[in-house]
Design a protein around this motif. Sequence first.
Motif, PDB file in Angstrom:
ATOM      1  N   THR A  95       0.837  -1.209   0.000  1.00 27.43           N
ATOM      2  CA  THR A  95       0.000   0.000   0.000  1.00 27.43           C
ATOM      3  C   THR A  95       0.866   1.251   0.000  1.00 27.43           C
ATOM      4  N   PRO A  96       0.499   2.272  -0.781  1.00 27.49           N
ATOM      5  CA  PRO A  96       1.254   3.535  -0.742  1.00 27.49           C
ATOM      6  C   PRO A  96       1.249   4.127   0.668  1.00 27.49           C
ATOM      7  N   ALA A  97       2.362   4.732   1.044  1.00 25.11           N
ATOM      8  CA  ALA A  97       2.480   5.340   2.378  1.00 25.11           C
ATOM      9  C   ALA A  97       1.403   6.406   2.565  1.00 25.11           C
ATOM     10  N   GLY A  98       0.872   6.485   3.770  1.00 27.59           N
ATOM     11  CA  GLY A  98      -0.155   7.469   4.086  1.00 27.59           C
ATOM     12  C   GLY A  98      -1.567   6.986   3.822  1.00 27.59           C
ATOM     13  N   LYS A  99      -1.713   5.762   3.279  1.00 23.52           N
ATOM     14  CA  LYS A  99      -3.047   5.225   2.993  1.00 23.52           C
ATOM     15  C   LYS A  99      -3.301   3.968   3.815  1.00 23.52           C
ATOM     16  N   SER A 100      -4.577   3.637   3.967  1.00 26.04           N
ATOM     17  CA  SER A 100      -4.966   2.386   4.614  1.00 26.04           C
ATOM     18  C   SER A 100      -5.225   1.341   3.529  1.00 26.04           C
ATOM     19  N   TYR A 101      -5.088   0.072   3.907  1.00 23.01           N
ATOM     20  CA  TYR A 101      -5.340  -1.035   2.973  1.00 23.01           C
ATOM     21  C   TYR A 101      -6.737  -1.573   3.232  1.00 23.01           C
ATOM     22  N   GLU A 102      -7.507  -1.774   2.151  1.00 24.29           N
ATOM     23  CA  GLU A 102      -8.855  -2.322   2.288  1.00 24.29           C
ATOM     24  C   GLU A 102      -9.068  -3.400   1.247  1.00 24.29           C
ATOM     25  N   CYS A 103      -9.618  -4.531   1.693  1.00 24.46           N
ATOM     26  CA  CYS A 103      -9.906  -5.627   0.762  1.00 24.46           C
ATOM     27  C   CYS A 103     -11.067  -6.455   1.301  1.00 24.46           C
ATOM     28  N   GLN A 104     -12.167  -6.501   0.549  1.00 17.78           N
ATOM     29  CA  GLN A 104     -13.321  -7.315   0.922  1.00 17.78           C
ATOM     30  C   GLN A 104     -13.151  -8.756   0.456  1.00 17.78           C
ATOM     31  N   ALA A 105     -12.435  -8.949  -0.644  1.00 17.69           N
ATOM     32  CA  ALA A 105     -12.259 -10.284  -1.215  1.00 17.69           C
ATOM     33  C   ALA A 105     -11.381 -11.153  -0.316  1.00 17.69           C
ATOM     34  N   GLN A 106     -11.521 -12.456  -0.479  1.00 20.62           N
ATOM     35  CA  GLN A 106     -10.719 -13.396   0.314  1.00 20.62           C
ATOM     36  C   GLN A 106      -9.354 -13.602  -0.319  1.00 20.62           C
ATOM     37  N   VAL A 120      -0.528 -25.108   6.831  1.00 24.45           N
ATOM     38  CA  VAL A 120      -1.311 -24.031   7.444  1.00 24.45           C
ATOM     39  C   VAL A 120      -1.549 -22.930   6.411  1.00 24.45           C
ATOM     40  N   GLN A 121      -2.810 -22.536   6.282  1.00 20.34           N
ATOM     41  CA  GLN A 121      -3.161 -21.441   5.370  1.00 20.34           C
ATOM     42  C   GLN A 121      -3.953 -20.387   6.136  1.00 20.34           C
ATOM     43  N   LEU A 122      -3.581 -19.143   5.920  1.00 23.77           N
ATOM     44  CA  LEU A 122      -4.269 -18.022   6.539  1.00 23.77           C
ATOM     45  C   LEU A 122      -5.200 -17.409   5.506  1.00 23.77           C
ATOM     46  N   LEU A 123      -6.497 -17.345   5.828  1.00 21.42           N
ATOM     47  CA  LEU A 123      -7.487 -16.767   4.930  1.00 21.42           C
ATOM     48  C   LEU A 123      -7.879 -15.391   5.459  1.00 21.42           C
ATOM     49  N   LEU A 124      -7.647 -14.367   4.653  1.00 20.26           N
ATOM     50  CA  LEU A 124      -7.981 -13.000   5.042  1.00 20.26           C
ATOM     51  C   LEU A 124      -9.155 -12.509   4.205  1.00 20.26           C
ATOM     52  N   SER A 125     -10.143 -11.911   4.839  1.00 16.75           N
ATOM     53  CA  SER A 125     -11.255 -11.294   4.106  1.00 16.75           C
ATOM     54  C   SER A 125     -11.812 -10.142   4.934  1.00 16.75           C
ATOM     55  N   GLU A 126     -12.424  -9.178   4.253  1.00 20.99           N
ATOM     56  CA  GLU A 126     -12.979  -7.983   4.887  1.00 20.99           C
ATOM     57  C   GLU A 126     -11.930  -7.308   5.778  1.00 20.99           C
ATOM     58  N   VAL A 127     -10.769  -7.050   5.175  1.00 26.44           N
ATOM     59  CA  VAL A 127      -9.637  -6.495   5.908  1.00 26.44           C
ATOM     60  C   VAL A 127      -9.540  -4.990   5.675  1.00 26.44           C
ATOM     61  N   GLU A 142      -7.267   7.645   3.650  1.00 25.63           N
ATOM     62  CA  GLU A 142      -7.879   7.221   2.387  1.00 25.63           C
ATOM     63  C   GLU A 142      -7.497   5.780   2.082  1.00 25.63           C
ATOM     64  N   GLU A 143      -8.484   4.992   1.621  1.00 22.97           N
ATOM     65  CA  GLU A 143      -8.232   3.571   1.410  1.00 22.97           C
ATOM     66  C   GLU A 143      -7.537   3.300   0.074  1.00 22.97           C
ATOM     67  N   HIS A 144      -6.720   2.257   0.092  1.00 19.09           N
ATOM     68  CA  HIS A 144      -6.105   1.721  -1.131  1.00 19.09           C
ATOM     69  C   HIS A 144      -6.713   0.335  -1.315  1.00 19.09           C
ATOM     70  N   LYS A 145      -7.538   0.170  -2.349  1.00 18.44           N
ATOM     71  CA  LYS A 145      -8.239  -1.099  -2.544  1.00 18.44           C
ATOM     72  C   LYS A 145      -7.313  -2.135  -3.177  1.00 18.44           C
ATOM     73  N   CYS A 146      -7.505  -3.387  -2.779  1.00 15.95           N
ATOM     74  CA  CYS A 146      -6.699  -4.475  -3.335  1.00 15.95           C
ATOM     75  C   CYS A 146      -7.088  -4.701  -4.803  1.00 15.95           C
ATOM     76  N   PRO A 147      -6.190  -5.287  -5.618  1.00 15.60           N
ATOM     77  CA  PRO A 147      -6.474  -5.489  -7.048  1.00 15.60           C
ATOM     78  C   PRO A 147      -7.770  -6.256  -7.320  1.00 15.60           C
ATOM     79  N   VAL A 148      -8.093  -7.250  -6.482  1.00 13.59           N
ATOM     80  CA  VAL A 148      -9.326  -8.041  -6.691  1.00 13.59           C
ATOM     81  C   VAL A 148     -10.551  -7.153  -6.540  1.00 13.59           C
ATOM     82  N   ASP A 149     -10.574  -6.311  -5.488  1.00 17.86           N
ATOM     83  CA  ASP A 149     -11.701  -5.396  -5.282  1.00 17.86           C
ATOM     84  C   ASP A 149     -11.793  -4.370  -6.404  1.00 17.86           C
ATOM     85  N   GLN A 150     -10.634  -3.877  -6.873  1.00 14.37           N
ATOM     86  CA  GLN A 150     -10.616  -2.904  -7.970  1.00 14.37           C
ATOM     87  C   GLN A 150     -11.209  -3.517  -9.232  1.00 14.37           C
TER      88      GLN A 150
END
Length: 201
Positions: A95-106, A120-127, A142-150
């Motif tokens: 994520t670019p500096a100064g922004k938050s990371y947001e991702c709804q996708a898993q 072991v697998q870590l599943l992240l969603s709604e982050v 300001e949020e920086h959306k993950c590529p999947v959400d974009q």
Amino acid sequence: LITEQADIPLSRGAEMKGKCGTNESELEISWLEQAYTLKLFFLKEGHNTSRGPEAFWRLSRIQFTYDTAERTYFKDAVSPGKHTASSHRLSALVTPAGKSYECQAQQTISLISSDHQKSVQLLLSEVRVQPFDITADFVFSEEHKCPVDQREQLEETLPLILGLILGLVIVITLCVYHIHHKLTANQVQIPRDRSQYKHMG
């Protein structure tokens, strides 16, 4: 062949603590009396690009400690006890500096366990996370959306955009036709049949 699988959700009553630094931050989440502990390590870096120096942050390391003797998720573990799973050369949530990371996708991140028989697998969603450049408590930048959400957002808005463009083209075509029709209706029509001309001799 004996296989065991456990899905361990993050509990709502989890305890959280962390360390915030200028270039390094750490988030620790533990639940079920510390039978499970998830540590996330973040790193802020900079590099030179054609546009000049740019800074970004990323998730650089994950460490997950789990106790297979805890019977909420492990019923009949083959070798009960505490184990640790870690990431290897991780660069995630960039994520670019100064922004938050947001991702709804898993997203799935594979970890290497100290017990080599376990995967072991870590599943992240709604982050949504921001480990650096926090301007106020409990307020994300300001949020920086993950590529999947974009991509999903583009797939949702693309038909709407194409529909608007098509509608605009139809309106412009109708306007041009209407203007052309009015202009040609006001012009004096010269007869093409020569018999309609008066004899000028």
